[in-house]
Design a protein around this motif. Structure first.
Motif, mmCIF file in Angstrom:
data_model
loop_
_atom_site.group_PDB
_atom_site.id
_atom_site.type_symbol
_atom_site.label_atom_id
_atom_site.label_comp_id
_atom_site.label_asym_id
_atom_site.label_seq_id
_atom_site.Cartn_x
_atom_site.Cartn_y
_atom_site.Cartn_z
ATOM 1 N N MET A 42 26.846 -12.753 -6.822
ATOM 2 C CA MET A 42 25.608 -12.609 -7.553
ATOM 3 C C MET A 42 25.061 -13.963 -7.960
ATOM 4 O O MET A 42 23.869 -14.172 -7.930
ATOM 5 N N SER A 43 25.919 -14.890 -8.364
ATOM 6 C CA SER A 43 25.462 -16.198 -8.815
ATOM 7 C C SER A 43 24.799 -16.983 -7.695
ATOM 8 O O SER A 43 23.913 -17.796 -7.936
ATOM 9 N N ARG A 44 25.246 -16.752 -6.450
ATOM 10 C CA ARG A 44 24.591 -17.427 -5.315
ATOM 11 C C ARG A 44 23.146 -16.970 -5.169
ATOM 12 O O ARG A 44 22.277 -17.777 -4.895
ATOM 13 N N MET A 45 22.897 -15.701 -5.345
ATOM 14 C CA MET A 45 21.536 -15.176 -5.211
ATOM 15 C C MET A 45 20.634 -15.717 -6.312
ATOM 16 O O MET A 45 19.474 -16.008 -6.059
ATOM 17 N N ILE A 46 21.166 -15.882 -7.501
ATOM 18 C CA ILE A 46 20.374 -16.417 -8.604
ATOM 19 C C ILE A 46 20.007 -17.865 -8.339
ATOM 20 O O ILE A 46 18.902 -18.305 -8.633
ATOM 21 N N ARG A 47 20.910 -18.609 -7.719
ATOM 22 C CA ARG A 47 20.632 -20.011 -7.397
ATOM 23 C C ARG A 47 19.486 -20.136 -6.388
ATOM 24 O O ARG A 47 18.727 -21.085 -6.435
ATOM 25 N N PHE A 48 19.385 -19.190 -5.476
ATOM 26 C CA PHE A 48 18.357 -19.261 -4.440
ATOM 27 C C PHE A 48 17.034 -18.616 -4.864
ATOM 28 O O PHE A 48 16.031 -18.751 -4.179
ATOM 29 N N ALA A 49 17.001 -17.960 -5.968
ATOM 30 C CA ALA A 49 15.781 -17.294 -6.440
ATOM 31 C C ALA A 49 14.613 -18.274 -6.610
ATOM 32 O O ALA A 49 13.494 -17.967 -6.167
ATOM 33 N N PRO A 50 14.821 -19.453 -7.228
ATOM 34 C CA PRO A 50 13.691 -20.382 -7.325
ATOM 35 C C PRO A 50 13.158 -20.826 -5.955
ATOM 36 O O PRO A 50 11.960 -20.978 -5.768
ATOM 37 N N LEU A 51 14.052 -21.031 -4.990
ATOM 38 C CA LEU A 51 13.618 -21.421 -3.643
ATOM 39 C C LEU A 51 12.804 -20.308 -2.983
ATOM 40 O O LEU A 51 11.792 -20.569 -2.330
ATOM 41 N N VAL A 52 13.237 -19.092 -3.170
ATOM 42 C CA VAL A 52 12.508 -17.952 -2.616
ATOM 43 C C VAL A 52 11.140 -17.839 -3.278
ATOM 44 O O VAL A 52 10.121 -17.626 -2.606
ATOM 45 N N LEU A 53 11.103 -18.022 -4.591
ATOM 46 C CA LEU A 53 9.837 -17.964 -5.319
ATOM 47 C C LEU A 53 8.884 -19.067 -4.847
ATOM 48 O O LEU A 53 7.698 -18.809 -4.599
ATOM 49 N N ILE A 54 9.384 -20.262 -4.699
ATOM 50 C CA ILE A 54 8.559 -21.381 -4.209
ATOM 51 C C ILE A 54 8.060 -21.093 -2.792
ATOM 52 O O ILE A 54 6.895 -21.335 -2.473
ATOM 53 N N ALA A 55 8.922 -20.568 -1.951
ATOM 54 C CA ALA A 55 8.521 -20.238 -0.578
ATOM 55 C C ALA A 55 7.414 -19.185 -0.575
ATOM 56 O O ALA A 55 6.466 -19.266 0.223
ATOM 57 N N LEU A 56 7.516 -18.190 -1.450
ATOM 58 C CA LEU A 56 6.475 -17.161 -1.537
ATOM 59 C C LEU A 56 5.142 -17.747 -2.002
ATOM 60 O O LEU A 56 4.083 -17.415 -1.460
ATOM 61 N N VAL A 57 5.188 -18.625 -2.996
ATOM 62 C CA VAL A 57 3.966 -19.256 -3.500
ATOM 63 C C VAL A 57 3.333 -20.122 -2.410
ATOM 64 O O VAL A 57 2.116 -20.053 -2.165
ATOM 65 N N ILE A 58 4.131 -20.914 -1.729
ATOM 66 C CA ILE A 58 3.611 -21.758 -0.639
ATOM 67 C C ILE A 58 3.045 -20.894 0.479
ATOM 68 O O ILE A 58 1.983 -21.175 1.033
ATOM 69 N N GLY A 59 3.752 -19.815 0.795
ATOM 70 C CA GLY A 59 3.258 -18.906 1.837
ATOM 71 C C GLY A 59 1.914 -18.299 1.464
ATOM 72 O O GLY A 59 1.007 -18.195 2.299
ATOM 73 N N ALA A 60 1.765 -17.897 0.201
ATOM 74 C CA ALA A 60 0.498 -17.333 -0.255
ATOM 75 C C ALA A 60 -0.617 -18.372 -0.191
ATOM 76 O O ALA A 60 -1.756 -18.064 0.201
#
Length: 175
Positions: A1-19
């Motif tokens: 679970m902690s690995r997924m939390i670490r990658f959450a900001p990267l996923v969020l940034i990728a979504l914002v950049i994609g938008a």
């Protein structure tokens, strides 16, 4: 679970950049349409933009026959591209009036000499008051005005050769 939390900001940034990339690739409609379509031309009386040309008043646009009202400027590069097209429309018997926006008489005269003069009347709108009253957002912009002085159609940007049939059809509808 902690690995997924670490990658959450990267996923969020990728979504914002994609938008943002998607919005840049697919911009919304940036054309501002006049809210005055179907209403009378606002009352105005402009002084002549150049010597030897009649001034322009709103009453000049309600003479019984449809006409074009072109908003232009000598400093406007797209207006240069539009000039021969307006000349062609004039050759087809269409009455065209102009409003020179934020321009000097000597520059308007030079523009007309270099690129042609399809206008019957040209008014000088030194502070863009009439342009804004018409709901125009820039130059060039052209309105079809029916014979009673009612705004029937708005063409934003330069009229190009491919636009002539549309403009002529709108003039015909305004009869």
């Amino acid at each position: 679970m902690s690995r997924m939390i670490r990658f959450a900001p990267l996923v969020l940034i990728a979504l914002v950049i994609g938008a943002m990339v998607w919005r840049l690739a697919n911009p919304g409609d940036s054309v501002t349409r006049s809210q005055l379509l179907g209403t009378p031309v606002p009352q105005f009386a402009l002084p002549p933009a150049v010597a030897g040309k009649p001034p322009l008043r709103s009453t000049d646009l309600a003479t019984g026959a449809p006409r074009l009202l072109n908003i232009f400027a000598s400093w406007c590069v797209p207006c240069i591209a539009e000039a021969p097209v307006l000349a062609e429309i004039r050759r087809r018997g269409v009455r065209i009036d102009g409003i020179a926006v934020r321009d000097r008489p000597e520059d308007v005269a030079r523009f007309l000499q270099r690129h042609g003069d399809p206008f019957e009347n040209i008014g000088a709108d030194d502070r863009s008051r009439v342009q804004l009253a018409l709901g125009s957002s820039g130059v060039p912009e052209t309105f079809v005005i029916d014979g009673r002085g009612i705004i029937r159609f708005q063409h934003v940007g330069p009229i190009m050769p491919d636009d002539i049939p549309v403009v002529l059809a709108e003039l015909e509808k305004a009869r």
